[in-house]
Design a protein around this motif. Sequence first.
Motif, short mmCIF file in Angstrom:
data_model
loop_
_atom_site.label_atom_id
_atom_site.label_comp_id
_atom_site.label_asym_id
_atom_site.label_seq_id
_atom_site.Cartn_x
_atom_site.Cartn_y
_atom_site.Cartn_z
N PRO A 89 0.81 -1.22 0.00
CA PRO A 89 0.00 0.00 0.00
C PRO A 89 0.84 1.27 0.00
O PRO A 89 2.00 1.28 0.43
CB PRO A 89 -0.80 -0.11 1.32
N ASN A 90 0.23 2.33 -0.49
CA ASN A 90 0.80 3.69 -0.41
C ASN A 90 2.17 3.81 -1.06
O ASN A 90 3.04 4.54 -0.57
CB ASN A 90 0.87 4.14 1.06
N THR A 91 2.38 3.10 -2.16
CA THR A 91 3.66 3.17 -2.87
C THR A 91 3.51 3.67 -4.29
O THR A 91 4.46 3.65 -5.06
CB THR A 91 4.34 1.79 -2.89
N CYS A 92 2.31 4.16 -4.64
CA CYS A 92 2.11 4.70 -5.98
C CYS A 92 2.93 5.98 -6.14
O CYS A 92 2.95 6.82 -5.23
CB CYS A 92 0.62 5.00 -6.20
N PRO A 93 3.63 6.16 -7.26
CA PRO A 93 4.41 7.39 -7.46
C PRO A 93 3.55 8.64 -7.38
O PRO A 93 2.38 8.62 -7.77
CB PRO A 93 4.98 7.21 -8.88
N ASP A 94 4.11 9.72 -6.88
CA ASP A 94 3.36 10.96 -6.69
C ASP A 94 2.72 11.45 -7.98
O ASP A 94 1.58 11.92 -7.97
CB ASP A 94 4.28 12.05 -6.12
N TRP A 95 3.44 11.33 -9.10
CA TRP A 95 2.93 11.87 -10.36
C TRP A 95 1.71 11.11 -10.88
O TRP A 95 0.96 11.61 -11.72
CB TRP A 95 4.02 11.87 -11.43
N LEU A 96 1.49 9.91 -10.35
CA LEU A 96 0.39 9.07 -10.82
C LEU A 96 -0.77 9.00 -9.84
O LEU A 96 -1.86 8.54 -10.18
CB LEU A 96 0.93 7.66 -11.09
N ARG A 97 -0.57 9.49 -8.61
CA ARG A 97 -1.55 9.29 -7.55
C ARG A 97 -2.89 9.95 -7.85
O ARG A 97 -3.95 9.47 -7.43
CB ARG A 97 -1.01 9.83 -6.22
N SER A 98 -2.90 11.07 -8.58
CA SER A 98 -4.15 11.80 -8.83
C SER A 98 -5.00 11.16 -9.93
O SER A 98 -6.19 11.47 -10.04
CB SER A 98 -3.84 13.25 -9.23
N TRP A 99 -4.43 10.30 -10.73
CA TRP A 99 -5.15 9.73 -11.86
C TRP A 99 -6.45 9.08 -11.40
O TRP A 99 -6.49 8.46 -10.34
CB TRP A 99 -4.25 8.68 -12.54
N PRO A 100 -7.57 9.28 -12.16
CA PRO A 100 -7.67 9.75 -13.54
C PRO A 100 -7.76 11.26 -13.71
O PRO A 100 -7.94 11.73 -14.83
CB PRO A 100 -8.96 9.08 -14.02
N ALA A 101 -7.71 12.02 -12.64
CA ALA A 101 -7.69 13.47 -12.76
C ALA A 101 -6.27 13.93 -13.09
O ALA A 101 -5.31 13.19 -12.91
CB ALA A 101 -8.16 14.11 -11.45
N SER A 102 -6.14 15.16 -13.59
CA SER A 102 -4.83 15.70 -13.86
C SER A 102 -4.10 15.94 -12.54
O SER A 102 -4.71 16.04 -11.48
CB SER A 102 -4.92 17.00 -14.66
N VAL A 103 -2.80 16.08 -12.60
CA VAL A 103 -2.00 16.14 -11.38
C VAL A 103 -2.22 17.41 -10.60
O VAL A 103 -2.49 17.39 -9.41
CB VAL A 103 -0.50 15.99 -11.72
N ASP A 104 -2.13 18.57 -11.28
CA ASP A 104 -2.14 19.81 -10.50
C ASP A 104 -3.04 20.90 -11.08
O ASP A 104 -3.08 22.00 -10.56
CB ASP A 104 -0.72 20.36 -10.37
N LYS A 105 -3.78 20.60 -12.17
CA LYS A 105 -4.64 21.62 -12.74
C LYS A 105 -6.02 21.02 -13.04
O LYS A 105 -6.41 20.85 -14.19
CB LYS A 105 -4.03 22.21 -14.02
N PRO A 106 -6.78 20.72 -12.01
CA PRO A 106 -8.06 20.06 -12.21
C PRO A 106 -9.07 20.89 -12.98
O PRO A 106 -10.05 20.37 -13.49
CB PRO A 106 -8.56 19.79 -10.79
N GLU A 107 -8.82 22.21 -13.09
CA GLU A 107 -9.81 23.04 -13.76
C GLU A 107 -9.61 23.06 -15.27
O GLU A 107 -10.46 23.56 -16.02
CB GLU A 107 -9.72 24.47 -13.22
N VAL A 108 -8.49 22.53 -15.75
CA VAL A 108 -8.19 22.60 -17.18
C VAL A 108 -9.06 21.59 -17.93
O VAL A 108 -9.28 20.49 -17.49
CB VAL A 108 -6.71 22.29 -17.43
#
Length: 226
Positions: A174-193
């Motif tokens: 558990p809890n070992t997903c890379p940071d850049w992938l954790r938000s998927w399926p949403a975008s990483v840092d710009k959810p409004e785009v």
Amino acid sequence: MAGANVGKDAEIMEDGTSFFNCDPKCAQIFRPISPGEHRSFTITQFLGKKLRWMTLGGQYDWTRKVYPVEPPPAFPEDIGSLVRQMFPEMEPEAAIVNIYSPGDTLSLHRDVSEESDHGLVSISFGCDGLFVVGMRDEAAGSLRCIVIRLRSGDAIYMSGKSRYAWHGVPRIIPNTCPDWLRSWPASVDKPEVTGDIGEASSSAFNAWRGWMSNKRINLNVRQMKN
């Protein structure tokens, strides 16, 4: 919670280009074909634990343990192109996509249904998983087991003697997903785009933000015939 064969056991009650387009609060989206044998379930239950695997290209018959004699559906070209570049000695014709959550396992097994000796491709995404493979040590006359910790982006090619080796997944970490992938399926840092970079940035996908944070997806590709 047991997995579900959506194509066989349930009807999808709402159309969409992606399951992630569905509102997590939707009360019912899958209706059982045989109500006496199965219950309806929500999209949250489905994406939470019931979605355990899917097939691409050749559709394996899990009951008879064979590939149908009919011509298979076309294998996804984008995935096929990637696999050919990485492992040009095999032709990607069928794949099983396993979706794991912490606590899930895959029992030891051998892949013997293909009429091909070409290697098996395994590509990992998301959380780390322990992969165990057992092969006979001819010199010692015993079975030798190896445990490999697979991280997101790792690929394994089982060829030669390892093509028919026993293998399985005893643990998801558990809890070992890379940071850049954790938000998927949403975008990483710009959810409004919105727009071409992603429906992954739409409000519907943002409702599922973080789904990948505790998942492991394993893409298993094989050639069905020589």
